[in-house]
Structures are given as C-alpha cells and as structure tokens.
Design an enzyme around this catalytic site. Structure first.
Site, PDB file in Angstrom:
ATOM      1  N   ASN A   1      17.106  -2.087   5.642  1.00  0.00           N
ATOM      2  CA  ASN A   1      18.009  -2.468   4.413  1.00  0.00           C
ATOM      3  C   ASN A   1      17.573  -3.814   4.308  1.00  0.00           C
ATOM      4  O   ASN A   1      18.207  -4.201   2.957  1.00  0.00           O
ATOM      5  CB  ASN A   1      19.410  -2.368   4.689  1.00  0.00           C
ATOM      6  CG  ASN A   1      19.958  -0.787   5.277  1.00  0.00           C
ATOM      7  OD1 ASN A   1      19.820  -0.047   4.081  1.00  0.00           O
ATOM      8  ND2 ASN A   1      20.106  -0.683   6.434  1.00  0.00           N
TER       9      ASN A   1
ATOM     10  N   LYS B   1     -23.233  -7.507   2.449  1.00  0.00           N
ATOM     11  CA  LYS B   1     -22.925  -6.456   1.878  1.00  0.00           C
ATOM     12  C   LYS B   1     -23.962  -5.231   1.216  1.00  0.00           C
ATOM     13  O   LYS B   1     -25.105  -5.809   1.169  1.00  0.00           O
ATOM     14  CB  LYS B   1     -22.309  -7.104   0.628  1.00  0.00           C
ATOM     15  CG  LYS B   1     -21.429  -5.894  -0.276  1.00  0.00           C
ATOM     16  CD  LYS B   1     -21.873  -6.233  -1.707  1.00  0.00           C
ATOM     17  CE  LYS B   1     -23.255  -5.743  -2.228  1.00  0.00           C
ATOM     18  NZ  LYS B   1     -23.315  -5.745  -3.727  1.00  0.00           N
TER      19      LYS B   1
ATOM     20  N   ARG C   1      19.642  -4.929  -0.757  1.00  0.00           N
ATOM     21  CA  ARG C   1      19.275  -6.038   0.171  1.00  0.00           C
ATOM     22  C   ARG C   1      17.779  -6.538   0.386  1.00  0.00           C
ATOM     23  O   ARG C   1      17.481  -7.681   0.875  1.00  0.00           O
ATOM     24  CB  ARG C   1      20.078  -5.833   1.603  1.00  0.00           C
ATOM     25  CG  ARG C   1      21.580  -5.990   1.465  1.00  0.00           C
ATOM     26  CD  ARG C   1      22.097  -6.434   2.865  1.00  0.00           C
ATOM     27  NE  ARG C   1      22.306  -4.992   3.501  1.00  0.00           N
ATOM     28  CZ  ARG C   1      22.428  -4.608   4.643  1.00  0.00           C
ATOM     29  NH1 ARG C   1      22.088  -5.480   5.667  1.00  0.00           N
ATOM     30  NH2 ARG C   1      22.630  -3.469   5.028  1.00  0.00           N
TER      31      ARG C   1
ATOM     32  N   ASN D   1     -28.963 -10.832  -5.673  1.00  0.00           N
ATOM     33  CA  ASN D   1     -29.018  -9.510  -5.955  1.00  0.00           C
ATOM     34  C   ASN D   1     -28.581  -9.180  -7.347  1.00  0.00           C
ATOM     35  O   ASN D   1     -28.665  -8.034  -7.756  1.00  0.00           O
ATOM     36  CB  ASN D   1     -28.190  -8.707  -4.913  1.00  0.00           C
ATOM     37  CG  ASN D   1     -27.000  -9.173  -4.783  1.00  0.00           C
ATOM     38  OD1 ASN D   1     -26.556 -10.485  -4.925  1.00  0.00           O
ATOM     39  ND2 ASN D   1     -26.014  -8.126  -4.323  1.00  0.00           N
ATOM     40  N   TYR D   2     -27.847  -9.862  -8.133  1.00  0.00           N
ATOM     41  CA  TYR D   2     -27.298  -9.688  -9.308  1.00  0.00           C
ATOM     42  C   TYR D   2     -27.465 -10.355 -10.470  1.00  0.00           C
ATOM     43  O   TYR D   2     -27.724 -11.538 -10.562  1.00  0.00           O
ATOM     44  CB  TYR D   2     -25.814  -9.868  -8.964  1.00  0.00           C
ATOM     45  CG  TYR D   2     -24.828  -9.498 -10.167  1.00  0.00           C
ATOM     46  CD1 TYR D   2     -24.721  -8.047 -10.911  1.00  0.00           C
ATOM     47  CD2 TYR D   2     -24.117 -10.217 -10.838  1.00  0.00           C
ATOM     48  CE1 TYR D   2     -23.877  -7.774 -11.612  1.00  0.00           C
ATOM     49  CE2 TYR D   2     -23.161 -10.020 -11.719  1.00  0.00           C
ATOM     50  CZ  TYR D   2     -23.184  -8.787 -12.220  1.00  0.00           C
ATOM     51  OH  TYR D   2     -22.269  -8.389 -13.210  1.00  0.00           O
TER      52      TYR D   2
ATOM     53  N   ASP E   1      14.238   6.045   4.188  1.00  0.00           N
ATOM     54  CA  ASP E   1      14.412   4.428   4.640  1.00  0.00           C
ATOM     55  C   ASP E   1      14.521   4.641   6.243  1.00  0.00           C
ATOM     56  O   ASP E   1      14.695   3.382   6.843  1.00  0.00           O
ATOM     57  CB  ASP E   1      15.193   3.682   4.051  1.00  0.00           C
ATOM     58  CG  ASP E   1      16.610   4.138   4.323  1.00  0.00           C
ATOM     59  OD1 ASP E   1      16.724   5.379   5.055  1.00  0.00           O
ATOM     60  OD2 ASP E   1      17.636   3.594   3.684  1.00  0.00           O
TER      61      ASP E   1
ATOM     62  N   ARG F   1     -19.214  -6.678   4.690  1.00  0.00           N
ATOM     63  CA  ARG F   1     -18.379  -6.072   3.479  1.00  0.00           C
ATOM     64  C   ARG F   1     -18.943  -4.505   3.528  1.00  0.00           C
ATOM     65  O   ARG F   1     -19.743  -4.136   4.187  1.00  0.00           O
ATOM     66  CB  ARG F   1     -18.831  -6.740   2.349  1.00  0.00           C
ATOM     67  CG  ARG F   1     -17.792  -8.157   2.484  1.00  0.00           C
ATOM     68  CD  ARG F   1     -18.331  -9.072   1.185  1.00  0.00           C
ATOM     69  NE  ARG F   1     -18.203  -8.274  -0.024  1.00  0.00           N
ATOM     70  CZ  ARG F   1     -18.875  -8.570  -1.186  1.00  0.00           C
ATOM     71  NH1 ARG F   1     -19.755  -9.478  -1.125  1.00  0.00           N
ATOM     72  NH2 ARG F   1     -18.626  -7.776  -2.273  1.00  0.00           N
TER      73      ARG F   1
HETATM   74  C1  UD1 Z   1      25.312   7.236   5.939  1.00  0.00           C
HETATM   75  C2  UD1 Z   1      26.128   8.136   6.383  1.00  0.00           C
HETATM   76  C3  UD1 Z   1      26.823   7.478   7.608  1.00  0.00           C
HETATM   77  C4  UD1 Z   1      25.733   7.264   8.700  1.00  0.00           C
HETATM   78  C5  UD1 Z   1      24.828   6.321   7.845  1.00  0.00           C
HETATM   79  C6  UD1 Z   1      23.572   6.223   8.787  1.00  0.00           C
HETATM   80  C7  UD1 Z   1      27.423   9.185   4.365  1.00  0.00           C
HETATM   81  C8  UD1 Z   1      28.539   9.342   3.708  1.00  0.00           C
HETATM   82  N1  UD1 Z   1      27.448   8.353   5.382  1.00  0.00           N
HETATM   83  O1  UD1 Z   1      26.019   6.078   5.118  1.00  0.00           O
HETATM   84  O2  UD1 Z   1      27.707   8.183   8.288  1.00  0.00           O
HETATM   85  O3  UD1 Z   1      26.222   6.600   9.774  1.00  0.00           O
HETATM   86  O4  UD1 Z   1      24.287   6.906   6.672  1.00  0.00           O
HETATM   87  O5  UD1 Z   1      22.793   5.064   8.258  1.00  0.00           O
HETATM   88  O6  UD1 Z   1      26.212   9.927   4.340  1.00  0.00           O
HETATM   89  N2  UD1 Z   1      21.274   7.902  -0.737  1.00  0.00           N
HETATM   90  C9  UD1 Z   1      20.903   8.675  -1.825  1.00  0.00           C
HETATM   91  N3  UD1 Z   1      21.816   8.915  -2.705  1.00  0.00           N
HETATM   92  C10 UD1 Z   1      23.106   8.273  -2.798  1.00  0.00           C
HETATM   93  C11 UD1 Z   1      23.374   7.556  -1.587  1.00  0.00           C
HETATM   94  C12 UD1 Z   1      22.329   7.368  -0.856  1.00  0.00           C
HETATM   95  O7  UD1 Z   1      19.828   9.225  -2.012  1.00  0.00           O
HETATM   96  O8  UD1 Z   1      23.710   8.458  -3.954  1.00  0.00           O
HETATM   97  C13 UD1 Z   1      20.286   7.886   0.212  1.00  0.00           C
HETATM   98  C14 UD1 Z   1      19.814   6.345   0.636  1.00  0.00           C
HETATM   99  O9  UD1 Z   1      18.749   5.921  -0.277  1.00  0.00           O
HETATM  100  C15 UD1 Z   1      19.522   6.251   1.981  1.00  0.00           C
HETATM  101  C16 UD1 Z   1      20.609   7.398   2.658  1.00  0.00           C
HETATM  102  O10 UD1 Z   1      20.971   8.301   1.471  1.00  0.00           O
HETATM  103  O11 UD1 Z   1      18.216   6.763   2.343  1.00  0.00           O
HETATM  104  C17 UD1 Z   1      21.526   6.928   3.173  1.00  0.00           C
HETATM  105  O12 UD1 Z   1      22.386   6.024   2.274  1.00  0.00           O
HETATM  106  P1  UD1 Z   1      23.348   4.843   2.790  1.00  0.00           P
HETATM  107  O13 UD1 Z   1      23.902   4.111   1.687  1.00  0.00           O
HETATM  108  O14 UD1 Z   1      22.134   3.899   3.553  1.00  0.00           O
HETATM  109  O15 UD1 Z   1      24.062   5.136   3.841  1.00  0.00           O
HETATM  110  P2  UD1 Z   1      25.632   5.291   4.034  1.00  0.00           P
HETATM  111  O16 UD1 Z   1      26.243   6.056   2.894  1.00  0.00           O
HETATM  112  O17 UD1 Z   1      26.128   3.874   4.260  1.00  0.00           O
END
Ligand code: UD1
Ligand code: CA
Length: 457
Positions: free
Chosen positions: A227, A351, A15, A386-387, A105, A333
C-alpha cells in the site's frame, strides 16, 4: 483443477502517492500484477479463465499485462470488493466449478497456497485464506463459533470483542462459482464504509449451510499487500532474502544476502562467489568458479567457468568465455562476445564485438563493431571510430596485432595479423600484416627556438 481466477486490481493505491497505478509498481524487476499472474500460470490448470479487474489506471494496467487468454473487466467506480466481483461475475466460466480470488497488490502468494485453497473449495465449500497477526488492525476478522467460521467482520464494523480476534482474512479465497455469482448479486452496502463487502458472503454461506473452511497461510510474507513505498521496499527485501537463501542452499556463496538483488533468473555452477551490492537482471548464467566482485550490474549474460569480474563491472547482453578477467569498471554492452582468457580492464567499453582467445584491452578503450583476433593487444586510450554519423562500420583486427596507445581506427578498416600500429595513429586505410604502421606527424625539434616573453608596458 479447472477454475476461474479473478485478480482484483482496480484500487487506487492512494498511499503510493504515485502517478503509476499501484499494481504496476515493480518488485524484483516485475510489476506486482505480473508476480500474481506468474503464480496463476504456475497453477497449470488445463482449463482456466483468468479475469483481471481494473479501474484506476485501467488502460495502463491492461496494456502492461495483456496476454492471450487474459480477460479484463473494468470496475468504474470502485464501490468495494463485493462490487468488484459483481463486475467480474458475467466473465466467469460457469462450467468451471471453482473461482479463486487473488489480489493484484499481494505479489508473493505461493502457487502451493493457491492450490490448497482450490482443493479446499473443490467447487463445494467456501475456502478462506487466513492468518493470525500480532497486530490485526485494519483487517477483516474471522469470527468463529467453536471451530466453525461464522462470518468475516471488517475492522471498521467490528465490536471491541471482535477487534481482539487476531485471525484475519488475507483477501484471498476460493468459492463455488455459481454460489459466488448469486451471493455477490445479493450484497448490500449497509456498513461503516458504505461499500459492497465481498466478505459478507461468508455469513450468507453459513446461513445456507454451505461449509466454510479456513486455510492458514504459510507465513506473513505471502499474504502481505503493498500500500505504500515502505511496504513495497519491505516486500522487496523479503523476496530478495528468499532468492538469496535458495541460491545459498544450492551452494552459491553470497558475501551478504542482505546486499544482493536478483531481478530475473540466475543460474550458477559450483563454487560461485558473489560479493556485496551486485544486481542481476534478466537471465544470467555464471559458470563454475566464477567470482563476481562488489557492485557489479549484470544483465542477460553468460559468464563461463573461472572468469573473474572485478568491482563495478557492468555487463548487458554479453557473453564471456572461461578464464577471463573483466574490470574493475569495465562495461560490456549488447553483442560483446569474449572468448576464453580475454582481459578487459578499467574504463574499457565493448559493444557488438567479438574478441578471440587471449585478446587484451586493459585501459580506457572503446571497441565497437569490431572483430578482434587472438592475443591482440589493444592499447590504452584507443578507440574504433565505428560510426560515420549515418552508418556503423566494422573494424577487423588480425591475430597478434598490437594496437598502440591512443589510436583511432576509422571503420571500415582492417589491421592485418601481427601488425603493429604506432601510438597516436589515426588509421583510416587498411594496415598490412606483420608490419609497423604509424600515422602521425613526424616529431620536430626547432633549434634555437625561444619562448615568447611579456613586453614591458
Ligand atoms: C479487504 C477485506 C478484508 C481483508 C483485507 C486484506 C473486504 C471488504 N475486506 O479489505 O477483510 O482483511 O482485504 O487485505 O473485502 N479492490 C477493487 N475494487 C474495489 C475495492 C478494492 O478492485 O472496489 C481491490 C483493491 O485494488 C485490492 C483489493 O481489492 O487489490 C483489496 O482492497 P483493499 O481496499 O485493500 O481491501 P479492504 O477492503 O481494506
Ligand atoms: Ca477498502
């Protein structure tokens, strides 16, 4: 307390609609992931292992945050949060009894909150960070029996009754390391999204009689994830508001905390006034009584007591002494070092130059690679050349010299103390102290000259 820290940062961030991996988008001048790493380093655990799970844009993410002691684990493809921890599992230090899981994130998680999760876990309990939301749509719900947490059910898998639960999982937890490793190895993807859910380990803990505790977040801001550009901007404003409030509590007067941006560190003496629309970057120090006019951009600078910066002043890598007056529309600068009571006016660029006490350049001028003595008056429209196209050269102007308007000082060149340079001079040779030097064509009047007139056709 010694612990493993895992930061999940493999997700795509669809997104955001951006070529840049989501966790590299910036909040207050630092990437989302850098904010989380900063919080982790504030935990000050003597022994800590930090593992970042990367996937989408892994190379860019790893290059952007690489640091000694930081480990990266790639998750390719991304099959869910449980799968992410499966990938990280071999990188965990088994000697550290607790593992903290954070999200790349969710940038504003507070160190105190992370610490209380670690304490709640203490290598023995599964500690979940939760929050009650007015609109819990999309989140995993905290299912309780009485007070006891029984499970987390993902929104897409939840029954209507479960969807009515407003307490949600924030995505952050602390778990006993060995149990976490075993639990994630036992996950399946038999659910509405066909993903390996990390959240399924809650029911496993309950089934094994391992205590599950929920720690409530201090407020929404620290658990909000990014997101979309809209959410990024919303968190940016929340963060700026927090910074503005901290400064105002310390006595700084902000004309409008909603129109203030700090992307770094700002230290202020007493009685500092900051007008609307200013941006501070890097490390900035403002001395007592400094006044910053509207729409100034100030980066990596020290401004001493009582100095006034008028509207639209840009400062980058410069130092300004006490009692100076800068702007409006001035540009300092890198390497500009201004002593006390210097005046720099509109459309003046400085500068890599030193200006001694009381020197003035008030209008439309350029000083580059110059050493300017006390009380020098540098006229409107004058510049240092200067240059030479290959190298930079210095201009030295002695104390009390007076440089007329529209002069070109062709460096290397020295103007002696107390010298006067006539307006419009192009000075390529040193000018002696205390005397008038003029370098321009003599004024000539042609007697009896007539303007040409159009010939009749
Ligand atoms: C997850 C939780 C949910 C919670 C929510 C809070 C799970 C199954 N669910 O939801 O209960 O309320 O977070 O925001 O855990 N990521 C990876 N690898 C993957 C999937 C995700 O590294 O395969 C990372 C994403 O980059 C992100 C985080 O995990 O930083 C959470 O992933 P996201 O898809 O946002 O969360 P949900 O699964 O929707
Ligand atoms: Ca998901």
């Amino acid at each position: 307390m010694a612990s493993n820290v895992v930061i999940m940062a493999a997700g795509k961030g669809t997104r955001m609609k951006s070529a840049l991996p989501k966790v590299l988008h910036k909040l207050a001048g630092r990437s989302l992931l850098q904010h989380v790493l900063g919080t982790v380093s504030a935990l000050e655990a003597s022994q800590q292992r930090t593992v970042v799970i990367t996937g989408h844009g892994a190379e860019a993410v790893e290059a952007a945050v690489a640091a000694p002691g930081l480990q990266f684990v790639r998750q390719q493809p991304q099959l869910g949060t449980g799968h992410a921890i499966q990938m990280a599992s071999p990188a965990l230090d088994a000697a550290l009894p607790t593992t903290l899981i954070l999200n790349g994130d969710v940038p504003l998680i507070r160190a105190e909150t992370a610490r209380s999760l670690l304490d709640a876990c203490a290598g023995q309990r599964l500690a979940l960070l939760t929050i009650e939301l007015a609109d819990p749509t999309g989140y995993g719900r905290i299912v309780r029996e009485g007070e006891q947490v029984r499970a987390i059910v993902e929104h897409k898998d939840a029954s209507p009754a479960q969807r009515a639960i407003r307490e949600v999982y924030t995505g952050m937890m602390a778990a006993p390391t060995a149990l976490l490793q075993r639990w994630v190895s036992q996950l399946n993807n038999d659910n509405a999204q066909g993903e390996y859910y990390l959240t399924d380990i809650v029911a496993m803990a309950v089934a094994e009689g391992v205590p599950v505790v929920a720690t409530q977040a201090s407020g929404e801001t620290e658990v909000l994830g990014v997101n979309s550009p809209l959410q990024l901007a919303d968190l940016e404003r929340r963060f700026q508001r927090q910074q503005a409030e901290a400064l105002m509590e310390a006595g700084v007067r902000l004309a409008d905390p909603a129109r203030f941006d700090l992307r770094g560190k700002l230290s202020c003496g007493a009685d500092v006034d900051i007008d609307v629309g200013c941006v501070f970057e890097g490390e900035v120090t403002l001395g007592e009584g400094v006044r910053v006019g509207p729409y100034c951009v100030i980066r990596d600078a020290r401004i001493d007591a009582g100095t006034q910066l008028a509207a639209f002043t840009h400062i980058d890598g410069a130092q300004v002494g006490a009692g100076a007056q800068i702007g409006p529309f001035a540009r300092l600068r890198p390497g500009a070092q201004l002593a006390e009571e210097v005046h720099i006016g509109n459309f003046v660029e400085v500068k890599n130059s030193t200006l001694a006490r009381g020197a003035k350049a008030n209008h439309l001028a350029y000083l580059g690679d110059a050493t300017v003595g006390e009380r020098v008056n540098y006229g409107a429209g004058s510049i240092t050349a200067n240059y030479d196209g290959a190298n930079k050269h210095r201009t030295v102007i002695g104390a009390d010299a007076h440089i007329g308007s529209n002069c070109v000082l062709v460096a290397p060149v020295e103007i002696g103390a107390g010298a006067t340079i006539g307006g419009g001079s192009t000075v390529a040779k040193d000018a002696p102290a205390g005397q008038l030097t003029v370098v321009r064509a003599k004024q000539l009047t042609v007697p009896g000259w007539k303007r040409p007139v159009k010939k009749a056709k």
